[in-house]
Enzyme design. Structure first.
Site, mmCIF file in Angstrom:
data_model
loop_
_atom_site.group_PDB
_atom_site.id
_atom_site.type_symbol
_atom_site.label_atom_id
_atom_site.label_comp_id
_atom_site.label_asym_id
_atom_site.label_seq_id
_atom_site.Cartn_x
_atom_site.Cartn_y
_atom_site.Cartn_z
ATOM 1 N N ALA A 10 20.113 44.161 15.507
ATOM 2 C CA ALA A 10 19.366 43.149 15.971
ATOM 3 C C ALA A 10 19.403 41.620 16.107
ATOM 4 O O ALA A 10 19.255 40.852 16.657
ATOM 5 C CB ALA A 10 17.813 43.262 15.433
ATOM 6 N N ARG A 15 27.846 33.559 17.785
ATOM 7 C CA ARG A 15 29.247 32.807 18.011
ATOM 8 C C ARG A 15 30.224 33.596 18.974
ATOM 9 O O ARG A 15 31.305 33.322 18.963
ATOM 10 C CB ARG A 15 29.937 33.388 16.330
ATOM 11 C CG ARG A 15 29.539 32.366 15.744
ATOM 12 C CD ARG A 15 29.996 32.343 14.129
ATOM 13 N NE ARG A 15 29.328 33.394 13.602
ATOM 14 C CZ ARG A 15 29.546 34.022 12.519
ATOM 15 N NH1 ARG A 15 30.780 33.635 11.805
ATOM 16 N NH2 ARG A 15 28.725 35.126 11.765
ATOM 17 N N ARG A 330 43.041 56.504 45.266
ATOM 18 C CA ARG A 330 41.837 55.987 45.034
ATOM 19 C C ARG A 330 40.890 57.230 44.796
ATOM 20 O O ARG A 330 41.589 58.337 45.150
ATOM 21 C CB ARG A 330 41.119 55.119 46.181
ATOM 22 C CG ARG A 330 41.908 53.723 46.213
ATOM 23 C CD ARG A 330 41.390 52.721 47.333
ATOM 24 N NE ARG A 330 40.020 52.827 47.677
ATOM 25 C CZ ARG A 330 39.411 52.515 48.600
ATOM 26 N NH1 ARG A 330 40.086 52.137 49.779
ATOM 27 N NH2 ARG A 330 38.158 52.596 48.784
ATOM 28 N N ASN A 374 55.457 64.233 57.314
ATOM 29 C CA ASN A 374 56.179 62.979 57.224
ATOM 30 C C ASN A 374 55.198 61.748 57.940
ATOM 31 O O ASN A 374 55.109 61.983 59.000
ATOM 32 C CB ASN A 374 57.445 63.007 57.781
ATOM 33 C CG ASN A 374 58.258 61.990 57.047
ATOM 34 O OD1 ASN A 374 57.955 60.763 57.205
ATOM 35 N ND2 ASN A 374 59.216 62.364 56.684
ATOM 36 N N ALA A 377 56.269 54.799 58.109
ATOM 37 C CA ALA A 377 55.786 53.457 57.666
ATOM 38 C C ALA A 377 54.782 52.789 58.568
ATOM 39 O O ALA A 377 54.920 52.851 59.814
ATOM 40 C CB ALA A 377 56.943 52.330 57.490
#
Ligand code: UD1
Ligand code: CA
Length: 454
Positions: A10, A15, A330, A374, A377
């Protein structure tokens, strides 16, 4: 042993200089109070109570779980008053173990030892500190028996010289707690109801007072400010690093790894510097993790290599796959065996089949990619029309030329080749070359515009 556990939480934590209540600050990715609750649960208490106050509702909402009781202490009048608020939630016939919400690293084994020592009475977890300043001191008689605890602010100079301190963690015997607590007074330097005063009361009543000690002072270190939080975080991380090395994991530098969750490693795993692991991460045999990777909730199969600066979140990496440097996997991504995902490639919610490669600068999102594909790029799956997401299907043995956009939903048939620069808006037939771009022309008499004079 049947018991109650009460966690005092509690206090305000002024600080910390933070809007977040102190006990919700994370250590190794987990709220301080949650560490204490998890440790308490290992003791399988009959009743587990958290005494909360400042910022209470937030604390309660973020930690609440089945089997946890919450006792509100308002206002906060001291540790004895705090424990009294928990009385309606405990079985007073059983011993009560008191823990602090801001002392996160105490080990269940230490608590078990304390409970064992205190089986016939009151138990105190104490520790000797080179600098005991600020703590309650353990006052003993010449023969060693505990007489009581005196708070620093109430102590005589002689008592302040005592280096054995009260960690605050104690076991109170069943049967007398309510009586002891209601008879506490706040006639002391801080005007608080001190829980520590029950010790002298136990001595007077002839209840044996025992003490036990932690394995290390770090176990009973409390957190009052950010520096102490960082100090305990390092201690915690060093201990985890040592445990990993003891299992056979090679760490390039045990001082430069952060495990914020559980890291499960097979044989001959090696981890370079600066890596962060969050949630549950599994690294199978002979996995190599390069420097500065962030890996969260992931499963990395045997022999996979994750190169520098790779981020993996809720994804699976197949055996012998090679990922990074600078790759991002992701949630919902699953790479099969031997897949290569290279620099500046982002993969989201996609399955990539065995041996397929996307080595440079690509976005593969919401895609089902077959084997031996494949991906050149600059390839981008255009999975989002601004409102809805669509899937892209790329069958086995497809070759996708550089700088291609696949406007989903779209399918590329088995063995198809897409010419560089293609913007694919309809399905590409199998085994054919599909190109969509303006035929190349050269204007031989063309002149560059010149700046007009005057
Ligand atoms: C307390 C002990 C002291 C011990 C020290 C160890 C008492 C009187 N003193 O002192 O002997 O050496 O801990 O750190 O018990 N809390 C509440 N409600 C309150 C007051 C405190 O829930 O009204 C909780 C705090 O959130 C904290 C714990 O109790 O988790 C200890 O409170 P704190 O104010 O830090 O106690 P100290 O004065 O440091
Ligand atoms: Ca304190």
């Amino acid at each position: 042993m049947p018991l109650n556990v009460v966690i005092l939480a509690a206090g305000q934590g002024k600080r910390m200089y933070s809007n977040l209540p102190k006990v919700l600050h994370p250590l190794a990715g987990k709220a301080l109070l949650r560490h204490v609750v998890d440790t308490a649960r290992q003791l399988q208490p009959e009743n587990l109570v958290v005494v909360y106050g400042h910022g209470g509702e937030v604390v309660r909402q973020s930690i609440d779980a089945a089997g946890l009781a919450w006792a509100l202490q308002s206002p906060q009048l001291g540790t004895g008053h705090a424990l009294a608020q928990a009385l309606p939630f405990i079985d007073e016939r059983l011993p009560t173990l008191v823990l602090y919400g801001d002392v996160p690293l105490v080990q269940a084994s230490t608590l078990q030892h304390l409970l064992h020592q205190a089986a016939d009475g009151l138990g105190l977890l104490t520790v000797r500190l080179a600098n005991p300043q600020g703590y309650g001191r353990i006052v003993r008689e010449a023969t060693g028996g505990v007489l009581g605890i005196v708070e620093e602010k109430d102590a005589t100079p002689g008592q302040r010289a005592i280096d054995e301190v009260n960690t605050g963690i104690m076991v109170l015997p069943g049967g007398r707690l309510a009586e002891w607590l209601t008879r506490l007074s706040n006639d002391n330097a801080q005007g608080e109801y001190y829980l520590t005063d029950v010790v002298a009361r136990a001595v007077t009543a002839g209840v044996p007072v025992r003490s036990a000690h932690p394995e290390g002072a770090w176990e009973v270190q409390g957190i009052n400010n950010k520096a102490q939080l960082a100090e305990l975080e390092r201690i915690y991380q060093q201990r985890q690093a040592v445990a990993l090395m003891n299992q056979g994991v090679r760490l390039a530098d045990p001082d430069r790894i952060d495990v914020r969750g559980t890291l499960e490693c097979g044989r001959d795993v090696s981890i370079d510097v600066g890596c962060i692991f969050e949630g549950h991460v599994r690294l199978a045999e002979a996995v190599e993790i390069g420097p500065y990777c962030v890996i969260r909730e992931a499963d990395i199969a045997a022999g996979a290599r994750i190169a520098a600066f790779t981020h993996i979140d809720k994804a699976q990496v197949g055996p012998d796959a090679v990922v990074g440097p600078y790759a991002r996997l992701r949630p919902g991504t699953s790479l099969a065996a031997g897949v290569h995902v290279g620099n500046f490639v982002e993969v989201k919610n996609s399955q990539i089949g065995p041996g397929s490669k996307a080595n440079h600068l690509a976005y593969v999102g919401d895609a089902d990619v077959g084997a031996r594909v494949n991906i050149g790029a600059g390839t981008i799956t255009c999975n989002y029309d601004g409102a809805n997401k669509f899937r892209t299907v790329i069958e086995d043995d497809v070759f996708i030329g550089s700088d291609t956009q696949l406007v989903a939903p779209v399918r590329v048939g088995q063995g198809a080749t897409l010419g560089a620069g293609t913007t694919l808006t309809r399905d590409a037939p199998p085994n054919a070359l599909t190109v969509s771009r303006v035929r190349q022309t050269s204007l031989l008499n063309w002149k560059r515009p010149e700046k007009k004079k005057g």
